[in-house]
Structure formats: structure tokens, C-alpha cells
Design a protein around this motif. Structure first.
Motif, PDB file in Angstrom:
ATOM      1  N   UNK A  65       0.951  -0.821  -0.521  1.00 14.75           N
ATOM      2  CA  UNK A  65      -0.128  -0.037  -0.181  1.00 14.75           C
ATOM      3  C   UNK A  65       1.056   0.842  -0.158  1.00 14.75           C
ATOM      4  N   UNK A  66       1.912   0.840   0.010  1.00 15.58           N
ATOM      5  CA  UNK A  66       3.175   2.396  -0.486  1.00 15.58           C
ATOM      6  C   UNK A  66       4.009   2.146  -1.474  1.00 15.58           C
ATOM      7  N   UNK A  67       4.017   0.965  -1.899  1.00 19.94           N
ATOM      8  CA  UNK A  67       5.157   0.819  -3.087  1.00 19.94           C
ATOM      9  C   UNK A  67       3.697   0.680  -3.759  1.00 19.94           C
ATOM     10  N   UNK A  68       4.677  -0.654  -5.244  1.00 21.48           N
ATOM     11  CA  UNK A  68       3.353  -1.018  -6.143  1.00 21.48           C
ATOM     12  C   UNK A  68       3.470  -2.189  -5.736  1.00 21.48           C
ATOM     13  N   UNK A  69       2.653  -3.419  -6.049  1.00 16.75           N
ATOM     14  CA  UNK A  69       2.275  -5.112  -5.349  1.00 16.75           C
ATOM     15  C   UNK A  69       3.238  -5.586  -6.271  1.00 16.75           C
ATOM     16  N   UNK A  70       2.609  -6.571  -6.450  1.00 19.13           N
ATOM     17  CA  UNK A  70       3.105  -7.655  -7.785  1.00 19.13           C
ATOM     18  C   UNK A  70       2.342  -6.979  -9.071  1.00 19.13           C
ATOM     19  N   UNK A  71       3.156  -7.174 -10.393  1.00 19.41           N
ATOM     20  CA  UNK A  71       2.232  -7.029 -11.275  1.00 19.41           C
ATOM     21  C   UNK A  71       2.495  -8.117 -12.334  1.00 19.41           C
ATOM     22  N   UNK A  72       1.744  -8.460 -13.528  1.00 22.01           N
ATOM     23  CA  UNK A  72       2.801  -9.794 -14.317  1.00 22.01           C
ATOM     24  C   UNK A  72       1.412 -10.523 -14.265  1.00 22.01           C
ATOM     25  N   UNK A  73       1.486 -11.800 -14.028  1.00 20.41           N
ATOM     26  CA  UNK A  73       0.602 -13.234 -14.041  1.00 20.41           C
ATOM     27  C   UNK A  73       0.254 -13.023 -12.564  1.00 20.41           C
ATOM     28  N   UNK A  74       0.570 -12.852 -11.562  1.00 14.89           N
ATOM     29  CA  UNK A  74      -0.041 -12.893 -10.818  1.00 14.89           C
ATOM     30  C   UNK A  74      -0.079 -11.534  -9.878  1.00 14.89           C
ATOM     31  N   UNK A  75      -0.513 -10.463 -10.476  1.00 16.28           N
ATOM     32  CA  UNK A  75      -0.984  -8.867 -10.598  1.00 16.28           C
ATOM     33  C   UNK A  75      -1.906  -9.146  -9.052  1.00 16.28           C
ATOM     34  N   UNK A  76      -1.140  -8.138  -7.857  1.00 19.45           N
ATOM     35  CA  UNK A  76      -2.730  -7.751  -6.725  1.00 19.45           C
ATOM     36  C   UNK A  76      -2.577  -6.615  -6.506  1.00 19.45           C
ATOM     37  N   UNK A  77      -3.435  -6.150  -8.341  1.00 23.51           N
ATOM     38  CA  UNK A  77      -4.003  -4.783  -7.701  1.00 23.51           C
ATOM     39  C   UNK A  77      -5.470  -4.328  -6.700  1.00 23.51           C
ATOM     40  N   UNK A  78      -5.916  -5.642  -7.036  1.00 24.04           N
ATOM     41  CA  UNK A  78      -6.397  -4.675  -5.339  1.00 24.04           C
ATOM     42  C   UNK A  78      -6.054  -4.625  -4.304  1.00 24.04           C
ATOM     43  N   UNK A  79      -5.688  -5.393  -4.304  1.00 21.18           N
ATOM     44  CA  UNK A  79      -4.740  -5.757  -2.696  1.00 21.18           C
ATOM     45  C   UNK A  79      -4.222  -4.819  -2.509  1.00 21.18           C
ATOM     46  N   UNK A  80      -3.089  -4.010  -3.499  1.00 26.98           N
ATOM     47  CA  UNK A  80      -2.321  -2.688  -3.938  1.00 26.98           C
ATOM     48  C   UNK A  80      -2.802  -1.752  -3.540  1.00 26.98           C
ATOM     49  N   UNK A  81      -4.409  -1.042  -4.060  1.00 22.85           N
ATOM     50  CA  UNK A  81      -5.399  -0.328  -4.019  1.00 22.85           C
ATOM     51  C   UNK A  81      -5.851  -0.605  -2.595  1.00 22.85           C
ATOM     52  N   UNK A  82      -5.925  -1.779  -1.814  1.00 21.33           N
ATOM     53  CA  UNK A  82      -7.581  -1.634  -0.711  1.00 21.33           C
ATOM     54  C   UNK A  82      -6.297  -1.400   0.291  1.00 21.33           C
ATOM     55  N   UNK A  83      -4.043  -1.998   0.510  1.00 23.77           N
ATOM     56  CA  UNK A  83      -3.909  -1.860   1.359  1.00 23.77           C
ATOM     57  C   UNK A  83      -3.259   0.080   1.848  1.00 23.77           C
ATOM     58  N   UNK A  84      -3.349   0.571   0.633  1.00 25.21           N
ATOM     59  CA  UNK A  84      -2.897   2.140   0.332  1.00 25.21           C
ATOM     60  C   UNK A  84      -4.217   2.365   0.885  1.00 25.21           C
ATOM     61  N   UNK A  85      -5.408   2.237   0.667  1.00 25.42           N
ATOM     62  CA  UNK A  85      -6.997   2.789   1.171  1.00 25.42           C
ATOM     63  C   UNK A  85      -6.930   2.826   2.373  1.00 25.42           C
ATOM     64  N   UNK A  86      -6.045   1.633   2.913  1.00 23.83           N
ATOM     65  CA  UNK A  86      -6.665   1.794   4.243  1.00 23.83           C
ATOM     66  C   UNK A  86      -5.669   1.828   4.847  1.00 23.83           C
ATOM     67  N   UNK A  87      -4.939   2.893   4.241  1.00 25.72           N
ATOM     68  CA  UNK A  87      -3.255   3.165   5.337  1.00 25.72           C
ATOM     69  C   UNK A  87      -4.386   4.861   4.920  1.00 25.72           C
ATOM     70  N   UNK A  88      -4.876   5.468   4.482  1.00 24.82           N
ATOM     71  CA  UNK A  88      -5.944   6.187   4.498  1.00 24.82           C
ATOM     72  C   UNK A  88      -6.477   6.352   4.986  1.00 24.82           C
TER      73      UNK A  88
END
Ligand code: NAP
Length: 281
Positions: free
Chosen positions: A169-192
Motif C-alpha cells: 500500500x506504500x509501493x506497488x504490489x505484484x504485477x504480471x501473471x500474479x498481479x495484485x492490483x486490488x490488494x495493493x489499492x486496498x492497502x493504500x486505502x487502509x492507510x488513508x
């Protein structure tokens, strides 16, 4: 040194003590939640409520915690299974907790989920599930527990909410085959969210802070650790040469629950050995 300064110094002896405090840990049946629960009991909590979806897992965690030789005499871990993503379960959780305590001092809002799949086929259902549990459920867990968190909180001894975010949620999560866009965005949201609630609830004597762990071997993380090259490679990548250990979470959660951190509100603390600073998670 003046006599007044000496008195102040002697008060620091219990600065990390959680003697008699009451805590609730969501996602407490294993992984980071269980490490934190163990730390909270060993730091002096008198009651630690463990909640997650599966009753057997909560009961098993509670049995292990209650067998801890170094917990406060008479201290209890208590199992209250509930699905944090369901509002009716959250209401039941609060009602159950309210049967055995008139207040809560510490909430570790830690239950979370992830989903890894490439951009092109990333499923809407899983995107919603991750956002719901990692963001919305945190908000409503805090909202529904707020009366118990406020019950004994004071300016001098505020209650604590600790939200589990992630370095994703601070940097970018995993991209590519096992991308975690919802996880990364959700953790940035949790911080906010934690920052918003710090301002909203601070005046009600509830302090809210977020933790952002890097990789800790756990049921959730182990698959991703393997996909990223395995333990050894990730250890070598980390500036301090290792991944997270149970005591890293226990120590941080105890600190954020203690008098030692009573002027922290809206802070985000990464516990990742500095890996996020190197840019690749
Ligand atoms: N491990 C890491 O490397 C890492 C890094 C950064 C952040 N985190 C975060 O740390 C938190 C804990 O993860 P973990 O690694 O300890 O994972 P874990 O070992 O898989 O534990 C997840 C916990 O959450 C519970 N849970 C899952 N869905 C739930 C729901 N709907 N309602 C209530 N409880 C639920 C699980 O129990 P049930 O299955 O019984 O519900 C379990 O107790 C998560 O928020 C995760 O995103 C982990």
C-alpha cells in the motif's frame, strides 16, 4: 538531576506494559494476528478476543494462547468466530464481546485477503471481495466497536486501533501473471482510512495507526514468496537480510498499544527491514 525528573524516569519502567488491558484481534486465528495476540497477552493484557471466520481455528488459537506460560496470571484468550466482511457478524461479534467486558482498550484490525491474477482476466468478484474485507470491513469493525473503545478511554490513557496495511500500500504490489492490483489499492486505502480515523476519533480518545508489513511467512504470503523466487532470494533482497518474524509483529503491536506510543496518531510504520525503500516488493 531534579527530584521531579527522577520521578519521571522511574515511571518509564512500565512504559510498554499492557497490564489489565482488553484487546480484540481480527484475523487472530493464525499468522500476524496470532503473533500479535501472543505479544498482547505476554505484555499483560487481561483479555484478548480472537476472531476469524472458522470456529475451530479460533478455538485452537485460543487454546494455544491460554497455554502460554508467560501470560499474566488469570489472563484469558476468548474465541468469538465471525466473518468481518458481514455486517450481521460484526454486530454479533460486538454483542458477544460486550457480554464479558464493559470496554475494549485495543483493536488490532488485521483480517485481510488477497488475490493474484493477471490484469486481463482479473475477476470483478475477487476485486470486490478484497476491497470489501481490506477496507470496508476495517471501517465497520471500528465503527461498531467504537462505543466499547470509548467506554474507558481518556486523554491520558487513550484506546488504540491498529490497522494492518502492507508495504504493497506504500509501493506497488505484484504485477504480471500474479498481479495484485486490488490488494495493493486496498492497502493504500487502509492507510488513508487510518489517517482519516486518526483525525475523526482522536478527539474521542481513540488513536488510530497503521502498520505496513513486508513479507512475513504465513498461509497468505507463502505462495507469493515462492512465486517471487523463494525465501532465500527475498531475504537477500532485503537490506537487513531477512523476512519478518513473529516477534517483529508482536513487538510493534505491543508498542502501538502501549503508553510508549500515546502521542502517535495517524502514523504508518513499515516493518519490512527496509525492503520497500529498494522499490521492488
Ligand atoms: N504475511 C505477510 O507477508 C503480510 C504482509 C503484509 C500485510 N499482511 C496483512 O496481514 C494480515 C494478516 O495476514 P497473514 O499473513 O497473517 O495471513 P493468514 O495467515 O492467511 O491469516 C489471515 C487471517 O485472517 C482471517 N480471515 C480471513 N478472512 C476473514 C474474514 N472474512 N473475516 C474474519 N477473518 C478473516 C483468517 O482466518 P479464517 O480463515 O478463519 O477467517 C486468518 O486468521 C492481512 O491483512 C494481510 O494483508 C500480511
Amino acid at each position: 538531576m531534579s527530584a521531579a525528573e527522577q520521578v519521571q524516569l522511574s515511571n518509564f519502567s512500565n512504559i510498554f506494559s499492557l497490564d489489565g488491558k482488553v484487546a480484540v484481534v481480527t484475523g487472530g486465528s493464525r499468522g500476524l494476528g496470532l503473533h500479535a495476540a501472543s505479544g498482547l497477552l505476554q505484555a499483560g493484557c487481561s483479555k484478548v478476543y480472537i476472531t476469524s471466520r472458522k470456529k475451530d481455528a479460533c478455538d485452537e488459537a485460543v487454546a494455544a494462547l491460554n497455554a502460554l506460560p508467560s501470560k499474566r496470571p488469570g489472563a484469558q484468550a476468548i474465541s468469538v468466530p465471525a466473518d468481518s466482511s458481514r455486517m450481521e457478524d460484526l454486530d454479533r461479534l460486538v454483542a458477544e464481546i460486550g457480554k464479558t467486558t464493559d470496554h475494549v482498550d485495543i483493536l488490532f484490525a488485521n483480517a485481510g485477503a488477497t488475490w493474484g491474477e493477471k490484469f486481463d482476466t482479473h475477476p470483478e468478484k475477487m476485486f470486490s471481495k478484497v476491497m470489501d474485507l481490506n477496507v470496508k470491513s476495517i471501517f465497520y469493525t471500528i465503527q461498531k466497536l467504537a462505543p466499547l473503545l470509548e467506554a474507558k478511554a481518556t486523554l491520558e490513557d487513550p484506546s488504540r486501533v491498529i490497522v494492518t496495511a502492507s508495504v504493497a500500500g506504500i509501493g506497488i504490489g505484484t504485477v504480471g501473471e500474479n498481479a495484485t492490483p486490488s490488494y495493493s489499492a486496498s492497502k493504500a486505502a487502509a492507510i488513508h482510512l487510518a489517517k482519516n480515523l486518526a483525525v475523526e476519533l482522536g478527539p474521542r480518545h481513540i488513536l488510530t495507526n497503521a502498520i505496513a508489513p513486508g513479507f512475513f511467512p504465513s498461509k497468505m504470503a507463502s505462495g507469493l514468496i515462492e512465486l517471487k523466487g523463494g525465501l532465500k532470494q527475498l531475504q537477500e533482497y532485503s537490506p537487513n537480510g531477512r523476512l519478518g518474524k513473529p516477534e517483529d509483529i508482536a513487538g510493534l503491536v505491543v508498542f502501538l498499544s502501549s503508553r510508549a506510543s500515546s502521542h502517535l496518531n495517524g502514523a504508518v510504520i513499515a516493518t519490512d527491514g527496509g525492503a520497500v525503500l529498494k522499490g521492488r516488493l
